[in-house]
Scaffold this motif. Structure first.
Motif, PDB file in Angstrom:
ATOM      1  N   ASN A 104      13.132 -28.339  11.564  1.00  0.00           N
ATOM      2  CA  ASN A 104      11.767 -27.283  11.675  1.00  0.00           C
ATOM      3  C   ASN A 104      12.077 -26.032  11.101  1.00  0.00           C
ATOM      4  OD1 ASN A 104      10.130 -28.891  13.392  1.00  0.00           O
ATOM      5  ND2 ASN A 104      11.173 -28.791  15.118  1.00  0.00           N
ATOM      6  N   PRO A 105      11.075 -25.421  10.652  1.00  0.00           N
ATOM      7  CA  PRO A 105       9.631 -25.850  10.738  1.00  0.00           C
ATOM      8  C   PRO A 105       9.173 -26.977   9.882  1.00  0.00           C
ATOM      9  CG  PRO A 105       9.537 -23.737   9.737  1.00  0.00           C
ATOM     10  CD  PRO A 105      10.919 -23.770  10.134  1.00  0.00           C
ATOM     11  N   MET A 106       8.941 -28.173  10.136  1.00  0.00           N
ATOM     12  CA  MET A 106       9.161 -29.407   9.633  1.00  0.00           C
ATOM     13  C   MET A 106       8.352 -29.207   8.351  1.00  0.00           C
ATOM     14  SD  MET A 106       7.754 -32.561   8.816  1.00  0.00           S
ATOM     15  CE  MET A 106       6.615 -32.609   9.985  1.00  0.00           C
ATOM     16  N   ASP A 107       6.984 -28.924   8.150  1.00  0.00           N
ATOM     17  CA  ASP A 107       6.054 -29.008   7.092  1.00  0.00           C
ATOM     18  C   ASP A 107       6.695 -28.051   6.042  1.00  0.00           C
ATOM     19  OD1 ASP A 107       3.742 -30.594   8.488  1.00  0.00           O
ATOM     20  OD2 ASP A 107       4.390 -29.077   9.795  1.00  0.00           O
ATOM     21  N   ILE A 108       6.943 -26.846   6.376  1.00  0.00           N
ATOM     22  CA  ILE A 108       7.649 -25.933   5.470  1.00  0.00           C
ATOM     23  C   ILE A 108       8.955 -26.331   4.835  1.00  0.00           C
ATOM     24  CG2 ILE A 108       8.278 -23.548   4.975  1.00  0.00           C
ATOM     25  CD1 ILE A 108       5.218 -23.926   6.062  1.00  0.00           C
ATOM     26  N   MET A 109       9.897 -26.991   5.511  1.00  0.00           N
ATOM     27  CA  MET A 109      11.110 -27.475   5.247  1.00  0.00           C
ATOM     28  C   MET A 109      10.948 -28.540   4.090  1.00  0.00           C
ATOM     29  SD  MET A 109      13.521 -25.353   6.028  1.00  0.00           S
ATOM     30  CE  MET A 109      11.883 -24.161   6.250  1.00  0.00           C
ATOM     31  N   THR A 110       9.899 -29.286   4.502  1.00  0.00           N
ATOM     32  CA  THR A 110       9.651 -30.537   3.574  1.00  0.00           C
ATOM     33  C   THR A 110       9.373 -30.126   2.362  1.00  0.00           C
ATOM     34  OG1 THR A 110       8.885 -31.957   5.384  1.00  0.00           O
ATOM     35  CG2 THR A 110       8.418 -32.710   3.304  1.00  0.00           C
ATOM     36  N   HIS A 111       8.559 -29.070   2.119  1.00  0.00           N
ATOM     37  CA  HIS A 111       8.130 -28.263   0.827  1.00  0.00           C
ATOM     38  C   HIS A 111       9.375 -27.801   0.214  1.00  0.00           C
ATOM     39  CE1 HIS A 111       4.877 -26.641  -1.843  1.00  0.00           C
ATOM     40  NE2 HIS A 111       5.887 -25.854  -2.007  1.00  0.00           N
ATOM     41  N   VAL A 112      10.288 -27.085   1.001  1.00  0.00           N
ATOM     42  CA  VAL A 112      11.461 -26.307   0.626  1.00  0.00           C
ATOM     43  C   VAL A 112      12.463 -27.519   0.038  1.00  0.00           C
ATOM     44  CG1 VAL A 112      13.633 -25.337   1.264  1.00  0.00           C
ATOM     45  CG2 VAL A 112      11.492 -24.336   2.121  1.00  0.00           C
ATOM     46  N   ALA A 113      12.579 -28.607   0.737  1.00  0.00           N
ATOM     47  CA  ALA A 113      13.364 -29.756  -0.029  1.00  0.00           C
ATOM     48  C   ALA A 113      12.728 -30.472  -1.146  1.00  0.00           C
ATOM     49  CB  ALA A 113      13.512 -30.939   1.273  1.00  0.00           C
ATOM     50  N   TRP A 114      11.367 -30.533  -1.204  1.00  0.00           N
ATOM     51  CA  TRP A 114      10.868 -31.288  -2.360  1.00  0.00           C
ATOM     52  C   TRP A 114      11.191 -30.120  -3.700  1.00  0.00           C
ATOM     53  CZ3 TRP A 114       5.846 -29.178  -4.467  1.00  0.00           C
ATOM     54  CH2 TRP A 114       5.469 -29.642  -5.554  1.00  0.00           C
ATOM     55  N   LYS A 115      11.179 -28.927  -3.654  1.00  0.00           N
ATOM     56  CA  LYS A 115      11.368 -28.033  -4.617  1.00  0.00           C
ATOM     57  C   LYS A 115      13.019 -27.924  -4.935  1.00  0.00           C
ATOM     58  CE  LYS A 115       7.637 -25.468  -5.338  1.00  0.00           C
ATOM     59  NZ  LYS A 115       6.817 -25.116  -6.491  1.00  0.00           N
ATOM     60  N   ALA A 116      13.604 -28.227  -3.773  1.00  0.00           N
ATOM     61  CA  ALA A 116      15.148 -28.249  -4.403  1.00  0.00           C
ATOM     62  C   ALA A 116      15.546 -29.709  -4.849  1.00  0.00           C
ATOM     63  CB  ALA A 116      15.843 -28.052  -2.909  1.00  0.00           C
ATOM     64  N   SER A 117      14.800 -30.316  -4.531  1.00  0.00           N
ATOM     65  CA  SER A 117      15.275 -31.754  -5.128  1.00  0.00           C
ATOM     66  C   SER A 117      14.848 -32.022  -6.565  1.00  0.00           C
ATOM     67  CB  SER A 117      14.576 -32.779  -4.258  1.00  0.00           C
ATOM     68  OG  SER A 117      13.254 -33.019  -4.521  1.00  0.00           O
ATOM     69  N   GLY A 118      13.674 -31.522  -6.799  1.00  0.00           N
ATOM     70  CA  GLY A 118      13.155 -31.666  -8.174  1.00  0.00           C
ATOM     71  C   GLY A 118      12.480 -33.093  -8.572  1.00  0.00           C
ATOM     72  N   PHE A 119      12.283 -33.841  -7.258  1.00  0.00           N
ATOM     73  CA  PHE A 119      11.861 -35.286  -7.138  1.00  0.00           C
ATOM     74  C   PHE A 119      10.520 -35.349  -7.221  1.00  0.00           C
ATOM     75  CE2 PHE A 119      15.591 -37.458  -4.749  1.00  0.00           C
ATOM     76  CZ  PHE A 119      16.587 -36.966  -5.937  1.00  0.00           C
TER      77      PHE A 119
END
Length: 309
Positions: free
Chosen positions: A120-135
């Motif tokens: 959490n905050p899950m929606d924001i962390m998902t965006h952060v993860a997407w940016k970090a992954s480059g996927f």
């Protein structure tokens, strides 16, 4: 060779998700945590239960992210826990750095994996993860909608005195106080919820659903929910690993759907072996659309405040 699922974070949610996946025989598990001995001990405990459960999966605990290499699915639960009086948003700054580091490394060593974000905050962390992954955004998603819908289903079943198995529910929007449970798309054995309960009772169940996590935090006092979040993770992992193509509400990246573009928010999706394979667009009423737009706007505002968009 069995599918490999790695769980980042061996706390209550991560360890319970590992338990459910391992006991099902669905995949081999790698349990990672920075705490020395914690993931190793929990993984060994699982392995010692394998003969009793009649399974041949393996569980391995580690403090080295390198051991997660080659994962098909990476579940990220790592981060600071929610404490009494804390909102999910209070966790943002603390958990942003954790997610960036963990996802950056695991995406490099598991380039074909699919990420499920729980932190959490899950929606924001998902965006952060997407940016970090480059996927591709189809390979990154947040868990919240499955959990929110399960809570709504539970409260409806309790109210009506029916099996929760016979209740199907839809919850959209951000995973927070502005989530949008949709009674019109919620049924009990095919019967729409508004035909079974008066508006006032439905609104009360919606309020309880929105407060579901905080209610448990207040009761536990020193922790937060983990059985239902872990079960939600298991539902998603199973749909991906077995390519079940389940229709589930998840935080998915929107690119014009529902009038939203450029960030992750909860919507119904088809979840399969390739990740988010399709976003389902429901025909919302003006009132439903207004609630969803408000919820999505709150997610966008947080992203903009953190300069993440």
């Amino acid at each position: 060779m069995k599918t490999k699922v790695s769980i980042i974070g061996a706390g209550h949610v991560g360890a319970t998700a590992a338990h459910l996946i391992f006991q099902s025989g669905l995949a081999d598990i790698v349990l990672y945590d920075i705490m020395q001995g914690t993931p190793q001990g929990k993984a060994l405990d699982l392995m010692e239960a394998a003969p009793l459960w009649g399974i041949s999966s393996s569980a391995f605990g580690t403090n080295d992210l390198a051991d997660t290499a080659g994962s098909a699915v990476v579940v990220v639960t790592a981060g600071l826990p929610r404490k009494p009086g804390m909102s999910r948003d209070d966790l943002l700054l603390a958990n942003k750095e954790i997610i960036t580091n963990v996802v950056g490394e695991t995406s490099r060593i598991s380039p074909e994996c699919i990420f499920i974000i729980v932190t959490n905050p899950m929606d924001i962390m998902t965006h952060v993860a997407w940016k970090a992954s480059g996927f591709s955004p189809q390979k990154v998603m947040g868990m919240g909608g499955v959990l929110d819908a399960s809570r709504f289903r539970t409260f409806i079943a309790m109210e009506l005195g029916v099996s929760p198995q016979d209740v199907e529910a839809m919850v959209m929007g951000g995973h927070g106080d502005l989530m949008v449970p949709l009674p019109r798309f919620t049924t009990v054995k095919g019967v729409p919820l508004p035909e079974l309960l008066p508006h006032e009772r439905i609104e009360e169940l919606i309020r309880r659903t929105r407060n579901g996590g905080a209610e448990i935090v207040a009761l536990l006092k020193t922790g937060s929910a983990y059985y239902a979040p872990a079960a939600s993770v298991f539902e998603m992992v199973r749909s991906i690993v077995l390519d079940q193509k389940r229709v589930l509400p998840c935080a998915a990246y929107l690119n014009g759907e529902y009038g939203v573009s450029g960030f992750f928010v909860g919507v119904p999706v088809i979840l399969g072996g390739k990740g988010v394979e399709k976003i389902i667009e429901l025909r919302l009423t003006d009132g439903e659309k207004a609630e969803f737009t408000k919820s999505a706007a709150s997610v966008k505002e947080l992203l903009e405040n953190q300069r993440l968009t």
